[in-house]
Design a protein around this motif. Sequence first.
Motif, mmCIF file in Angstrom:
data_model
loop_
_atom_site.group_PDB
_atom_site.id
_atom_site.type_symbol
_atom_site.label_atom_id
_atom_site.label_comp_id
_atom_site.label_asym_id
_atom_site.label_seq_id
_atom_site.Cartn_x
_atom_site.Cartn_y
_atom_site.Cartn_z
ATOM 1 N N GLU A 1 0.832 -1.206 0.000
ATOM 2 C CA GLU A 1 0.000 0.000 0.000
ATOM 3 C C GLU A 1 0.866 1.255 0.000
ATOM 4 O O GLU A 1 0.571 2.221 -0.696
ATOM 5 N N LEU A 2 1.956 1.239 0.753
ATOM 6 C CA LEU A 2 2.850 2.395 0.791
ATOM 7 C C LEU A 2 3.526 2.627 -0.558
ATOM 8 O O LEU A 2 3.853 3.765 -0.916
ATOM 9 N N SER A 3 3.700 1.557 -1.333
ATOM 10 C CA SER A 3 4.326 1.713 -2.649
ATOM 11 C C SER A 3 3.466 2.573 -3.578
ATOM 12 O O SER A 3 3.994 3.242 -4.467
ATOM 13 N N LYS A 4 2.156 2.586 -3.390
ATOM 14 C CA LYS A 4 1.282 3.439 -4.198
ATOM 15 C C LYS A 4 1.619 4.912 -3.938
ATOM 16 O O LYS A 4 1.712 5.723 -4.871
ATOM 17 N N TYR A 5 1.778 5.232 -2.686
ATOM 18 C CA TYR A 5 2.132 6.597 -2.277
ATOM 19 C C TYR A 5 3.516 6.967 -2.810
ATOM 20 O O TYR A 5 3.729 8.083 -3.309
ATOM 21 N N MET A 6 4.463 6.024 -2.722
ATOM 22 C CA MET A 6 5.801 6.273 -3.250
ATOM 23 C C MET A 6 5.751 6.541 -4.750
ATOM 24 O O MET A 6 6.441 7.444 -5.257
ATOM 25 N N MET A 7 4.952 5.777 -5.485
ATOM 26 C CA MET A 7 4.835 5.988 -6.931
ATOM 27 C C MET A 7 4.313 7.378 -7.250
ATOM 28 O O MET A 7 4.714 7.990 -8.239
ATOM 29 N N MET A 8 3.424 7.884 -6.410
ATOM 30 C CA MET A 8 2.929 9.242 -6.618
ATOM 31 C C MET A 8 4.079 10.240 -6.555
ATOM 32 O O MET A 8 4.206 11.125 -7.419
ATOM 33 N N HIS A 9 4.954 10.099 -5.581
ATOM 34 C CA HIS A 9 6.099 11.010 -5.478
ATOM 35 C C HIS A 9 7.122 10.752 -6.581
ATOM 36 O O HIS A 9 7.785 11.685 -7.038
ATOM 37 N N MET A 10 7.246 9.508 -7.024
ATOM 38 C CA MET A 10 8.150 9.187 -8.131
ATOM 39 C C MET A 10 7.713 9.835 -9.432
ATOM 40 O O MET A 10 8.521 10.126 -10.303
ATOM 41 N N HIS A 11 6.406 10.079 -9.570
ATOM 42 C CA HIS A 11 5.852 10.605 -10.814
ATOM 43 C C HIS A 11 5.378 12.049 -10.656
ATOM 44 O O HIS A 11 4.308 12.435 -11.141
ATOM 45 N N ASN A 12 6.181 12.843 -9.945
ATOM 46 C CA ASN A 12 5.919 14.288 -9.827
ATOM 47 C C ASN A 12 4.536 14.611 -9.279
ATOM 48 O O ASN A 12 3.846 15.512 -9.768
ATOM 49 N N GLY A 13 4.134 13.875 -8.251
ATOM 50 C CA GLY A 13 2.876 14.163 -7.563
ATOM 51 C C GLY A 13 1.650 13.542 -8.188
ATOM 52 O O GLY A 13 0.529 13.820 -7.751
ATOM 53 N N ARG A 14 1.839 12.687 -9.189
ATOM 54 C CA ARG A 14 0.702 12.094 -9.895
ATOM 55 C C ARG A 14 0.655 10.576 -9.690
ATOM 56 O O ARG A 14 1.680 9.900 -9.794
ATOM 57 N N TYR A 15 -0.525 10.060 -9.393
ATOM 58 C CA TYR A 15 -0.711 8.613 -9.307
ATOM 59 C C TYR A 15 -1.823 8.209 -10.274
ATOM 60 O O TYR A 15 -2.969 8.623 -10.122
ATOM 61 N N LYS A 16 -1.430 7.454 -11.293
ATOM 62 C CA LYS A 16 -2.357 7.058 -12.363
ATOM 63 C C LYS A 16 -3.001 8.311 -12.946
ATOM 64 O O LYS A 16 -2.313 9.156 -13.504
ATOM 65 N N ASP A 17 -4.309 8.478 -12.794
ATOM 66 C CA ASP A 17 -4.962 9.630 -13.419
ATOM 67 C C ASP A 17 -5.254 10.747 -12.419
ATOM 68 O O ASP A 17 -5.994 11.677 -12.717
ATOM 69 N N ARG A 18 -4.641 10.668 -11.220
ATOM 70 C CA ARG A 18 -4.916 11.671 -10.194
ATOM 71 C C ARG A 18 -3.673 12.489 -9.876
ATOM 72 O O ARG A 18 -2.622 11.946 -9.568
ATOM 73 N N GLN A 19 -3.788 13.806 -9.991
ATOM 74 C CA GLN A 19 -2.706 14.698 -9.600
ATOM 75 C C GLN A 19 -2.916 15.046 -8.135
ATOM 76 O O GLN A 19 -3.778 15.840 -7.775
ATOM 77 N N ILE A 20 -2.114 14.464 -7.251
ATOM 78 C CA ILE A 20 -2.271 14.629 -5.813
ATOM 79 C C ILE A 20 -1.560 15.879 -5.319
ATOM 80 O O ILE A 20 -2.000 16.561 -4.394
#
Length: 399
Positions: A284-303
């Motif tokens: 679950e934490l890897s999802k959050y890490m991926m968001m930071h890896m991709h400049n604040g974006r996770y899949k189709d959501r800009q967090i």
Amino acid sequence: MMCSYINCKLDYFSMVRFAFLFILLFMFNMGCSGQQNHDCLNDEIDSLINDLDITGLDIAVVKCDTVIYNQSFGYKNLNLKEKYNRDDICWIGSISKTFVATAIMQLVDADKLNLEDDAQKYLKFPLRNPSYPDIPITIRMLLTHKSSINDYGSWYSYDFINPNKNPDYNHYYLDFEPGAGYKYCNYNYNILGAVIEGATGCRFDDYIENNITGPIGMYGSFNCNRLDSTKFVTVYHYNEDDSEFEKSKVPYKSYKKYLVDDYSLGDTTGFLYPAAGMKTSAYELSKYMMMHMHNGRYKDRQILSPESEKEMRKINPGTVNYGLSFREYRGLISDEVLSGQTGGGTLGEKTAMIFHPEGKYGFVIITNGSRSRYIDGYEDIHKRLIPILYKYLLSDESK
């Protein structure tokens, strides 16, 4: 002519059959190589577990937007010999600070606060170093541990640092001017939890779940009462004096009176322990890490805006390799500079969320107990395990 045609036809089919067999053999060899890699990886992990007496271990490795490896080892409960499963959840320590900083930067993006704001603007109590009463303690100072506040008192209450409730509040400040020195302090991030509530009028745990974990589909919370308690991983502190593991009681306390029955914005926030209280799994934490890896974006959501995400990773002058909750990690993988945060302290957990923003790969490691020690700026479990994972899962020789 007929015989010649038949011979040509036979030769053609022979060539096709040979090519087909060659491809099958190639795929078989590739499969064997992959299996051999996997076996070697597990052997090295098992060796590390034995060497450091790791009670339980949860790992997720990410490449681009995919979790390419997710395994757990050992026990979630030593006494009951319960196996550690990949969907079990653990207290992750100071990695939690990155959720606080992410929330702050979201509020910066939304123009609800500024990093140079006087933090007491959002609090219910004065926040001033008594030796420097005219110098504001800013949100940036809290984020970068340059506030001159110390960890002298208990983490759960703001009364200790409130001059209206504690005449000895000066004990919670150091003797340098706010902004002029660096001293790592968990209490800074507990105060930031109250700042978030003051800026939004929303409970800290609600804000995190509504704006960070919820949008990326991550299961985890600062509030134990909102999680499946059967999934809690027991945390063990290693006592070097008697060479035994002792069960830590703090991580999963419900604090029902303060968090359920009588929650007060800006008052009881500390019982959520914003500085270290997130509970989740490696996957679950890897999802959050991926968001930071991709400049604040996770899949189709800009967090988080790309600018704010980069600001979090930028090392601030005068700190010990510290950004806005993130650090840089050098020497783990050849000459690469990684980013992230680790966690672990007196409770016994040793955790890491470390990634390469440009290379788009990263590692999440959660242990609930070990004899790991802090050596050369790293927990030796992270210093040893991350190169192993990289070698067998991400390097050229792993392909």
